[in-house]
Write a protein that holds these residues in place. Sequence first.
Motif, PDB file in Angstrom:
ATOM      1  N   UNK A 132       1.086  -1.261   0.070  1.00  0.00           N
ATOM      2  CA  UNK A 132       0.008  -0.005   0.095  1.00  0.00           C
ATOM      3  C   UNK A 132       0.946   1.450  -0.070  1.00  0.00           C
ATOM      4  N   UNK A 133       0.395   2.355  -0.162  1.00  0.00           N
ATOM      5  CA  UNK A 133       1.157   3.665  -0.076  1.00  0.00           C
ATOM      6  C   UNK A 133       1.410   3.849   1.173  1.00  0.00           C
ATOM      7  N   UNK A 134       2.595   4.073   1.499  1.00  0.00           N
ATOM      8  CA  UNK A 134       3.193   4.542   2.843  1.00  0.00           C
ATOM      9  C   UNK A 134       2.364   5.688   3.481  1.00  0.00           C
ATOM     10  N   UNK A 135       2.220   5.483   4.884  1.00  0.00           N
ATOM     11  CA  UNK A 135       1.247   6.649   5.503  1.00  0.00           C
ATOM     12  C   UNK A 135       1.987   7.951   5.419  1.00  0.00           C
ATOM     13  N   UNK A 136       3.310   7.988   5.439  1.00  0.00           N
ATOM     14  CA  UNK A 136       3.851   9.215   5.400  1.00  0.00           C
ATOM     15  C   UNK A 136       3.684   9.811   3.751  1.00  0.00           C
ATOM     16  N   UNK A 137       3.978   9.170   2.996  1.00  0.00           N
ATOM     17  CA  UNK A 137       3.527   9.574   1.531  1.00  0.00           C
ATOM     18  C   UNK A 137       2.235   9.918   1.381  1.00  0.00           C
ATOM     19  N   UNK A 142      -1.833  13.888   0.699  1.00  0.00           N
ATOM     20  CA  UNK A 142      -3.311  14.854   1.047  1.00  0.00           C
ATOM     21  C   UNK A 142      -3.039  16.292   1.534  1.00  0.00           C
ATOM     22  N   UNK A 143      -1.757  16.715   2.288  1.00  0.00           N
ATOM     23  CA  UNK A 143      -1.406  18.188   2.548  1.00  0.00           C
ATOM     24  C   UNK A 143      -1.303  19.097   1.050  1.00  0.00           C
ATOM     25  N   UNK A 144      -0.834  18.210  -0.043  1.00  0.00           N
ATOM     26  CA  UNK A 144      -0.541  18.933  -1.103  1.00  0.00           C
ATOM     27  C   UNK A 144      -1.871  19.212  -1.878  1.00  0.00           C
ATOM     28  N   UNK A 148      -3.797  23.088  -3.015  1.00  0.00           N
ATOM     29  CA  UNK A 148      -4.138  23.362  -4.255  1.00  0.00           C
ATOM     30  C   UNK A 148      -5.690  23.609  -3.879  1.00  0.00           C
ATOM     31  N   UNK A 149      -6.378  23.216  -3.249  1.00  0.00           N
ATOM     32  CA  UNK A 149      -7.656  23.444  -2.882  1.00  0.00           C
ATOM     33  C   UNK A 149      -7.754  24.853  -2.274  1.00  0.00           C
TER      34      UNK A 149
END
Length: 170
Positions: A132-137, A142-144, A148-149
């Motif tokens: 799975x994607x690593x939690x830190x990545x 999500x922060x990125x 953007x929003x």
Amino acid sequence: MDKRILKEFLKAGYLKDFFFHNTDEGFPQGSPVSPPLANLTLNGLETYLGKEFLTTRYADDFIIAGKSLEELNNIALPKIKSFLLERGLELDKDKTRTFSIDQGFDFLGLNFREYPDKFRVKGTKKGIFLIKPSSTKLKSFVRELITIIKEYKNRTSYDLVVKLNQKLRG
């Protein structure tokens, strides 16, 4: 690689924020010549370790899989150190770790782990292996998206969707 060309690469320096910086040692982070040189340097590691270990490499990042933590710590790790020492290199102590597959590990932005599965038939694998994607990545991504929003708050929803789609597909 021709040693003269390699020396020129090493002395070439780099540009950062439109300013030239001398290279005192090694290659700058992200240098395009670094991954091929790392692969050339690490060629033969798989053979050197033997068939009891599985090796996966991506440029200068690699993982070694073995049957147990004891084998990894007592056999593979000393062999890797010896292999690198012959080439004038050493493992980064902060980045070098041994893990049980039950604990899982992150590699190239992904998390590899075996989770318990009570429905497995006895005598087969202990659990289910997931990548799975690593939690830190994931948190970083999500922060990125949040940034953007916020940046597109006063623009049309069409512009926002276009920008988000670029990021999500990228």
